[in-house]
Write a protein that holds these residues in place. Structure first.
Motif, PDB file in Angstrom:
ATOM      1  N   THR A   1       0.841  -1.193   0.000  1.00 15.02           N
ATOM      2  CA  THR A   1       0.000   0.000   0.000  1.00 15.02           C
ATOM      3  C   THR A   1       0.883   1.252   0.000  1.00 15.02           C
ATOM      4  N   TYR A   2       0.809   1.996  -1.092  1.00 17.62           N
ATOM      5  CA  TYR A   2       1.576   3.237  -1.254  1.00 17.62           C
ATOM      6  C   TYR A   2       3.071   2.998  -1.066  1.00 17.62           C
ATOM      7  N   ALA A   3       3.534   1.818  -1.426  1.00 16.28           N
ATOM      8  CA  ALA A   3       4.930   1.450  -1.201  1.00 16.28           C
ATOM      9  C   ALA A   3       5.711   1.287  -2.495  1.00 16.28           C
ATOM     10  N   LEU A   4       5.122   0.635  -3.487  1.00 20.05           N
ATOM     11  CA  LEU A   4       5.875   0.372  -4.713  1.00 20.05           C
ATOM     12  C   LEU A   4       6.257   1.660  -5.434  1.00 20.05           C
ATOM     13  N   SER A   5       5.418   2.674  -5.370  1.00 21.63           N
ATOM     14  CA  SER A   5       5.733   3.940  -6.049  1.00 21.63           C
ATOM     15  C   SER A   5       6.900   4.675  -5.395  1.00 21.63           C
ATOM     16  N   LEU A   6       7.331   4.206  -4.225  1.00 22.64           N
ATOM     17  CA  LEU A   6       8.504   4.762  -3.557  1.00 22.64           C
ATOM     18  C   LEU A   6       9.793   4.052  -3.986  1.00 22.64           C
ATOM     19  N   MET A   7       9.634   2.866  -4.568  1.00 18.42           N
ATOM     20  CA  MET A   7      10.791   2.022  -4.850  1.00 18.42           C
ATOM     21  C   MET A   7      11.326   2.259  -6.254  1.00 18.42           C
ATOM     22  N   LYS A   8      12.627   2.129  -6.382  1.00 16.62           N
ATOM     23  CA  LYS A   8      13.281   2.278  -7.684  1.00 16.62           C
ATOM     24  C   LYS A   8      14.252   1.120  -7.878  1.00 16.62           C
ATOM     25  N   PRO A   9      13.991   0.244  -8.839  1.00 14.07           N
ATOM     26  CA  PRO A   9      12.779   0.205  -9.660  1.00 14.07           C
ATOM     27  C   PRO A   9      11.659  -0.517  -8.917  1.00 14.07           C
ATOM     28  N   TRP A  10      10.444  -0.049  -9.096  1.00  7.78           N
ATOM     29  CA  TRP A  10       9.341  -0.673  -8.380  1.00  7.78           C
ATOM     30  C   TRP A  10       9.099  -2.096  -8.861  1.00  7.78           C
ATOM     31  N   GLU A  11       9.479  -2.397 -10.108  1.00  7.13           N
ATOM     32  CA  GLU A  11       9.294  -3.747 -10.625  1.00  7.13           C
ATOM     33  C   GLU A  11      10.049  -4.790  -9.795  1.00  7.13           C
ATOM     34  N   ALA A  12      11.208  -4.387  -9.238  1.00 10.24           N
ATOM     35  CA  ALA A  12      11.976  -5.302  -8.401  1.00 10.24           C
ATOM     36  C   ALA A  12      11.229  -5.591  -7.100  1.00 10.24           C
ATOM     37  N   GLY A  13      10.593  -4.567  -6.541  1.00 13.88           N
ATOM     38  CA  GLY A  13       9.779  -4.774  -5.349  1.00 13.88           C
ATOM     39  C   GLY A  13       8.596  -5.683  -5.627  1.00 13.88           C
ATOM     40  N   TRP A  14       7.984  -5.515  -6.776  1.00 11.72           N
ATOM     41  CA  TRP A  14       6.877  -6.370  -7.184  1.00 11.72           C
ATOM     42  C   TRP A  14       7.333  -7.822  -7.317  1.00 11.72           C
ATOM     43  N   SER A  15       8.507  -8.038  -7.910  1.00 13.29           N
ATOM     44  CA  SER A  15       9.025  -9.399  -8.075  1.00 13.29           C
ATOM     45  C   SER A  15       9.232 -10.073  -6.728  1.00 13.29           C
TER      46      SER A  15
ATOM     47  N   GLY B   1       7.890  11.324  -1.350  1.00  9.65           N
ATOM     48  CA  GLY B   1       8.903  10.709  -2.188  1.00  9.65           C
ATOM     49  C   GLY B   1       8.366   9.710  -3.195  1.00  9.65           C
ATOM     50  N   ALA B   2       7.040   9.682  -3.389  1.00 10.50           N
ATOM     51  CA  ALA B   2       6.429   8.725  -4.310  1.00 10.50           C
ATOM     52  C   ALA B   2       6.385   9.287  -5.732  1.00 10.50           C
ATOM     53  N   ASP B   3       6.426   8.386  -6.700  1.00 10.36           N
ATOM     54  CA  ASP B   3       6.309   8.755  -8.110  1.00 10.36           C
ATOM     55  C   ASP B   3       4.851   8.575  -8.526  1.00 10.36           C
ATOM     56  N   ILE B   4       4.129   9.667  -8.680  1.00 10.16           N
ATOM     57  CA  ILE B   4       2.707   9.608  -8.984  1.00 10.16           C
ATOM     58  C   ILE B   4       2.440   9.052 -10.382  1.00 10.16           C
ATOM     59  N   THR B   5       3.471   8.979 -11.201  1.00 11.20           N
ATOM     60  CA  THR B   5       3.319   8.451 -12.560  1.00 11.20           C
ATOM     61  C   THR B   5       3.717   6.980 -12.677  1.00 11.20           C
ATOM     62  N   ALA B   6       4.106   6.334 -11.583  1.00  9.83           N
ATOM     63  CA  ALA B   6       4.635   4.965 -11.640  1.00  9.83           C
ATOM     64  C   ALA B   6       3.570   3.938 -12.036  1.00  9.83           C
ATOM     65  N   HIS B   7       2.366   4.073 -11.466  1.00 16.12           N
ATOM     66  CA  HIS B   7       1.251   3.155 -11.778  1.00 16.12           C
ATOM     67  C   HIS B   7       1.636   1.684 -11.587  1.00 16.12           C
ATOM     68  N   PRO B   8       2.146   1.302 -10.423  1.00 18.90           N
ATOM     69  CA  PRO B   8       2.622  -0.079 -10.228  1.00 18.90           C
ATOM     70  C   PRO B   8       1.527  -1.137 -10.226  1.00 18.90           C
ATOM     71  N   TRP B   9       0.265  -0.724 -10.098  1.00 19.30           N
ATOM     72  CA  TRP B   9      -0.830  -1.708 -10.124  1.00 19.30           C
ATOM     73  C   TRP B   9      -0.951  -2.390 -11.480  1.00 19.30           C
ATOM     74  N   THR B  10      -0.322  -1.822 -12.503  1.00 18.44           N
ATOM     75  CA  THR B  10      -0.366  -2.463 -13.818  1.00 18.44           C
ATOM     76  C   THR B  10       0.284  -3.846 -13.787  1.00 18.44           C
ATOM     77  N   ALA B  11       1.179  -4.074 -12.828  1.00 20.85           N
ATOM     78  CA  ALA B  11       1.807  -5.395 -12.701  1.00 20.85           C
ATOM     79  C   ALA B  11       0.774  -6.449 -12.323  1.00 20.85           C
ATOM     80  N   VAL B  12      -0.191  -6.082 -11.494  1.00 21.12           N
ATOM     81  CA  VAL B  12      -1.259  -7.018 -11.134  1.00 21.12           C
ATOM     82  C   VAL B  12      -2.063  -7.375 -12.380  1.00 21.12           C
ATOM     83  N   GLU B  13      -2.354  -6.372 -13.178  1.00 18.50           N
ATOM     84  CA  GLU B  13      -3.131  -6.595 -14.402  1.00 18.50           C
ATOM     85  C   GLU B  13      -2.383  -7.489 -15.388  1.00 18.50           C
ATOM     86  N   THR B  14      -1.054  -7.408 -15.365  1.00 19.57           N
ATOM     87  CA  THR B  14      -0.237  -8.173 -16.307  1.00 19.57           C
ATOM     88  C   THR B  14       0.038  -9.595 -15.838  1.00 19.57           C
TER      89      THR B  14
END
Length: 218
Positions: free
Chosen positions: A127-141, A180-193
């Motif tokens: 919750t409101y965490a992945l957009s803080l991470m760089k790269p957020w895809e690594a956090g998702w993995s 410190g969040a990236d409002i353009t990251a849209h990490p929920w797209t990983a769930v959709e994918t």
């Protein structure tokens, strides 16, 4: 600009008061947790758990026999989460200091097991965490790797509001910038994918986006 790690180290004792939790962000947390099929005795992973703002809501579903695994890279934020758990008498919470983008999954699993948790959780949320991470895809993995196949994955995060009310977008951008969040990251797209049976929810004029699905292994 203050590095994110330093920012959260400094503001950890005041984070709950400064986070606009009640008027804005609690709505997304509750929607995300309600979307998970959590059951008594289950184990749920909270990635980027911070001060433990999800814990009370999670415990309402998993009960005293379930387990919450909270992971965060900030020792100061985890200290606040630990104080909260101690104050509330929550003994079924395992807290692990780890960076979801760089810490080896095997090391996190070892830490979980050493404290009595199962290697893989039944569900995981960020919750409101992945957009803080760089790269957020690594956090998702990492989040996926620590969840059993068929388990549920939920991402709650932020985007530009869809409301046309004056000032709404500016306030949302300011809140993300301060945190410190990236409002353009849209990490929920990983769930959709990467998930099946995906559900979509939103709140606060579209500013909060919630996606939940089942871990498909792809």
């Amino acid at each position: 600009m203050i590095p994110i790690a330093e920012k959260y180290r400094t503001f950890a004792p005041f984070y709950d008061l400064m986070s606009a939790e009640i008027p804005v962000y609690r709505a997304g947390r509750k929607l995300g947790i309600q979307s998970l099929d959590l059951r008594a005795g289950g184990q749920v992973l909270d990635v980027g758990c911070g001060t433990g703002l999800n814990f009370r809501h999670l415990k309402e579903h998993i009960g005293p026999t379930g387990t919450i695994i909270g992971i965060d890279r900030s020792a100061e934020m985890l200290a606040q989460a630990r104080r909260k758990a101690t104050r509330e008498g929550w003994s079924n919470i395992i807290l692990i200091q780890a960076d979801a983008t760089t810490s080896p999954t095997e090391a996190i699993i070892e830490s979980i097991a050493s404290q009595g948790g199962r290697p893989l959780s039944d569900a995981a949320l960020a919750t409101y965490a992945l957009s803080l991470m760089k790269p957020w895809e690594a956090g998702w993995s990492t989040m996926r790797d620590l969840t059993r196949l068929g388990g549920q994955l939920c991402v709650v995060d932020m985007q530009e509001p869809t409301s046309r009310l004056p000032g709404t977008s500016a306030l949302a951008r300011l809140a993300c910038t301060l945190g410190g969040a990236d409002i353009t990251a849209h990490p929920w797209t990983a769930v959709e994918t990467h998930c099946t049976d995906v559900t979509t929810r939103s709140a606060r004029a579209g500013h909060l986006q919630i996606r939940t699905g089942h871990h498909s292994g792809t």
